[in-house]
Design an enzyme around this catalytic site. Structure first.
Site, PDB file in Angstrom:
ATOM      1  N   TYR A 123       0.837  -1.193   0.000  1.00 14.16           N
ATOM      2  CA  TYR A 123       0.000   0.000   0.000  1.00 14.16           C
ATOM      3  C   TYR A 123       0.873   1.245   0.000  1.00 14.16           C
ATOM      4  O   TYR A 123       1.944   1.263   0.628  1.00 14.16           O
ATOM      5  CB  TYR A 123      -0.879   0.049   1.262  1.00 14.16           C
ATOM      6  CG  TYR A 123      -2.078  -0.858   1.228  1.00 14.16           C
ATOM      7  CD1 TYR A 123      -3.313  -0.399   0.798  1.00 14.16           C
ATOM      8  CD2 TYR A 123      -1.984  -2.177   1.648  1.00 14.16           C
ATOM      9  CE1 TYR A 123      -4.423  -1.221   0.781  1.00 14.16           C
ATOM     10  CE2 TYR A 123      -3.091  -3.006   1.641  1.00 14.16           C
ATOM     11  CZ  TYR A 123      -4.306  -2.529   1.208  1.00 14.16           C
ATOM     12  OH  TYR A 123      -5.398  -3.342   1.201  1.00 14.16           O
TER      13      TYR A 123
ATOM     14  N   TYR B 206      -0.887  -9.646   0.790  1.00 13.92           N
ATOM     15  CA  TYR B 206       0.187  -9.109   1.634  1.00 13.92           C
ATOM     16  C   TYR B 206       0.082  -9.664   3.053  1.00 13.92           C
ATOM     17  O   TYR B 206      -0.991 -10.037   3.513  1.00 13.92           O
ATOM     18  CB  TYR B 206       0.170  -7.577   1.641  1.00 13.92           C
ATOM     19  CG  TYR B 206      -1.067  -6.956   2.231  1.00 13.92           C
ATOM     20  CD1 TYR B 206      -1.165  -6.714   3.602  1.00 13.92           C
ATOM     21  CD2 TYR B 206      -2.138  -6.602   1.425  1.00 13.92           C
ATOM     22  CE1 TYR B 206      -2.300  -6.150   4.138  1.00 13.92           C
ATOM     23  CE2 TYR B 206      -3.277  -6.038   1.954  1.00 13.92           C
ATOM     24  CZ  TYR B 206      -3.347  -5.815   3.315  1.00 13.92           C
ATOM     25  OH  TYR B 206      -4.476  -5.266   3.837  1.00 13.92           O
TER      26      TYR B 206
ATOM     27  N   ARG C 155      -3.335 -11.424   3.957  1.00 13.47           N
ATOM     28  CA  ARG C 155      -4.652 -11.009   3.466  1.00 13.47           C
ATOM     29  C   ARG C 155      -4.836 -11.491   2.024  1.00 13.47           C
ATOM     30  O   ARG C 155      -3.933 -11.344   1.203  1.00 13.47           O
ATOM     31  CB  ARG C 155      -4.786  -9.475   3.449  1.00 13.47           C
ATOM     32  CG  ARG C 155      -4.829  -8.721   4.753  1.00 13.47           C
ATOM     33  CD  ARG C 155      -5.991  -8.989   5.685  1.00 13.47           C
ATOM     34  NE  ARG C 155      -7.253  -9.441   5.147  1.00 13.47           N
ATOM     35  CZ  ARG C 155      -8.216  -8.671   4.617  1.00 13.47           C
ATOM     36  NH1 ARG C 155      -8.069  -7.371   4.544  1.00 13.47           N
ATOM     37  NH2 ARG C 155      -9.340  -9.194   4.185  1.00 13.47           N
TER      38      ARG C 155
ATOM     39  N   HIS D 108      -7.509  -8.108  -2.468  1.00 14.05           N
ATOM     40  CA  HIS D 108      -8.816  -7.452  -2.322  1.00 14.05           C
ATOM     41  C   HIS D 108      -8.751  -5.984  -2.718  1.00 14.05           C
ATOM     42  O   HIS D 108      -7.691  -5.371  -2.731  1.00 14.05           O
ATOM     43  CB  HIS D 108      -9.326  -7.566  -0.877  1.00 14.05           C
ATOM     44  CG  HIS D 108      -8.442  -6.869   0.120  1.00 14.05           C
ATOM     45  ND1 HIS D 108      -7.336  -7.473   0.678  1.00 14.05           N
ATOM     46  CD2 HIS D 108      -8.491  -5.629   0.660  1.00 14.05           C
ATOM     47  CE1 HIS D 108      -6.755  -6.631   1.500  1.00 14.05           C
ATOM     48  NE2 HIS D 108      -7.418  -5.490   1.506  1.00 14.05           N
TER      49      HIS D 108
ATOM     50  N   HIS E 280     -10.758  -2.423  -1.569  1.00 19.53           N
ATOM     51  CA  HIS E 280     -11.693  -1.795  -0.619  1.00 19.53           C
ATOM     52  C   HIS E 280     -12.712  -0.955  -1.383  1.00 19.53           C
ATOM     53  O   HIS E 280     -12.343  -0.213  -2.303  1.00 19.53           O
ATOM     54  CB  HIS E 280     -10.939  -0.876   0.340  1.00 19.53           C
ATOM     55  CG  HIS E 280      -9.995  -1.591   1.256  1.00 19.53           C
ATOM     56  ND1 HIS E 280     -10.338  -1.997   2.528  1.00 19.53           N
ATOM     57  CD2 HIS E 280      -8.713  -1.974   1.089  1.00 19.53           C
ATOM     58  CE1 HIS E 280      -9.313  -2.592   3.099  1.00 19.53           C
ATOM     59  NE2 HIS E 280      -8.302  -2.591   2.254  1.00 19.53           N
TER      60      HIS E 280
END
Lengths: 177, 235
Positions: free
Chosen positions: B106, B145, B155, B158, B160
């Site tokens: 991120y 990640y 995780r 995905h 958000h």
């Protein structure tokens, strides 16, 4: 007609800032909303609201995001602010105090998102200088008396302090929507 | 009151507040029962977003923050329809998304995962649904990640999503997952959702919107709680 299932909620996670509050966190993407809910944040009738969000051990939460909604027939306002940029990890909103409507005490609706919440929480912020209306507000009256203070921001000059406690003796009242 | 109670969020598909397998819920979930309140005028009218304009580039994450090239990774096109529980389209509503880059990193400053940033990818976008409730984003397939919830925790890939719908009670933040991801069964955030709701979080691969020689297509429809309450007026 058979209803469809609602899409389930998932946590906002720890890394929302560059998507939802980019300018506040100095990312190179424009924000469409921030903590200033009025066009002129220095106007004469503008109030400032601030506070911290505390976890179950009383620690300040530095990665929460709050949204504030208000509508009193005259003004419809919306704000969004993350707790990761203020030195004390406070949220800060500037708005005007809503007018009482339909006999209700004025209030702001607060929606709280953070890592560790699979679904957001709803609360309300009432004003300590509206004692008379607060005492007969239908929603406040549904809250056990000893917990009502958790919904009332304390006026300190032109500043209203509103702290949110997720758990503990002063756990904020959260509403079921 | 009974009519209003029927219109609360559906606890059979939404995750609980406390879900100890997702450790950070333990100190952050309200401990006391929620209090049911009748909704009043301001909560049933929703915010006015005024004249907010979305730049067309905002919905193309492969282009909206390029610096000196194009982002690395598998190009995808994600589309779907935003509707209420009765299948009625929700037009002109804001859809905001954010995600990791192809390497699972991120942009957010507190993400310390040792994977490369992509100078040409921010990972944030937004658009308004069209008159028939449809939205479309171009992006890069996000990487999985690691995170610190438990030993060797990862995780699933995905994106958000944040949505508003008709009023405050329909507000939704969720995550879109990809079909066939083996990490889903191991993920306490996904597994926090009751079983009957989980498939609603997984996009369908869609060959019909896959763009030849350009991008793989995924369909992710979103169902928001509808507006079928009348404001409570205290006379």
């Amino acid at each position: 007609m058979k209803k469809k299932l609602q899409t389930p909620s998932q946590t906002v996670g720890p890394f929302f800032a560059y998507g939802l509050t980019p300018e506040q966190y100095s990312y190179n993407f424009s924000s469409w909303v921030d903590g200033d809910m009025v066009a002129d944040p220095h106007g004469a009738d503008v109030i400032t609201i601030g506070g911290n969000v505390f976890d179950g051990e009383g620690m300040v939460i530095p990665d929460a995001m709050l949204e504030v909604w208000q509508h009193d027939n005259r003004h419809s306002r919306f704000g969004r602010f993350g707790t990761g940029t203020d030195k004390a990890n406070r949220f800060i909103f500037r708005t005007t105090k809503p007018l009482p409507k339909d006999g209700h005490a004025p209030f702001l609706t607060v929606v709280l998102f953070m890592r560790g919440q699979l679904i957001h929480s709803f609360t309300r912020m009432y004003f300590s200088d509206e004692q008379e209306l607060n005492q007969r507000d239908e929603t406040l009256l549904t809250v056990p008396e000893e917990r009502r203070h958790t919904l009332v921001a304390q006026k300190k000059g032109s500043f209203y302090e509103f702290n949110i406690h997720m758990q503990g003796d002063d756990e904020t009242v959260f509403f079921d929507f | 009151m009974s009519q209003q109670k029927k219109n609360r969020i559906d606890v059979k598909v939404h995750p609980p507040r406390l879900f100890p397998a997702y450790k950070s819920t333990v100190l952050r979930a309200p401990a006391r029962p929620l209090i049911f309140s009748k909704k009043t005028f301001s909560e049933l009218t929703g915010p006015a977003f005024g004249s907010f304009q979305v730049d067309p580039l905002d919905s193309d994450l492969t282009k909206n923050s390029v610096v000196n090239g194009v982002p690395l990774g598998e190009r995808i096109v994600v589309h779907g329809k935003v509707m209420d529980e009765f299948g009625r389209a929700i037009p002109h509503t804001l859809v905001e998304i954010w995600q990791a880059n192809a390497a699972g990193r991120y942009v957010h400053k507190i993400d310390q995962h040792d994977a490369p940033l992509d100078p040409n990818f921010l990972g944030a976008g937004r658009c308004l649904t069209d008159a028939t409730g449809n939205y479309k984003f171009y992006s890069i397939k996000p990487g999985a990640y690691p995170w610190g919830n438990h030993d060797n925790a990862w995780r699933p890939q995905h994106i958000h999503f944040s949505l508003f719908g008709v009023n405050i009670t329909s507000r939704l933040i969720t995550q879109m997952y990809f079909p066939g991801d083996p990490l889903l069964e191991l993920d306490p955030i996904f597994k926090g959702v009751p079983e009957r709701g989980r498939k609603l979080l997984i996009a369908d691969f869609d060959i019909d919107i896959t763009e030849p020689s350009f991008a793989l297509g995924y369909r992710f429809d979103i169902i928001l709680k509808g507006n079928h309450e009348t404001p409570f007026e205290n006379k």
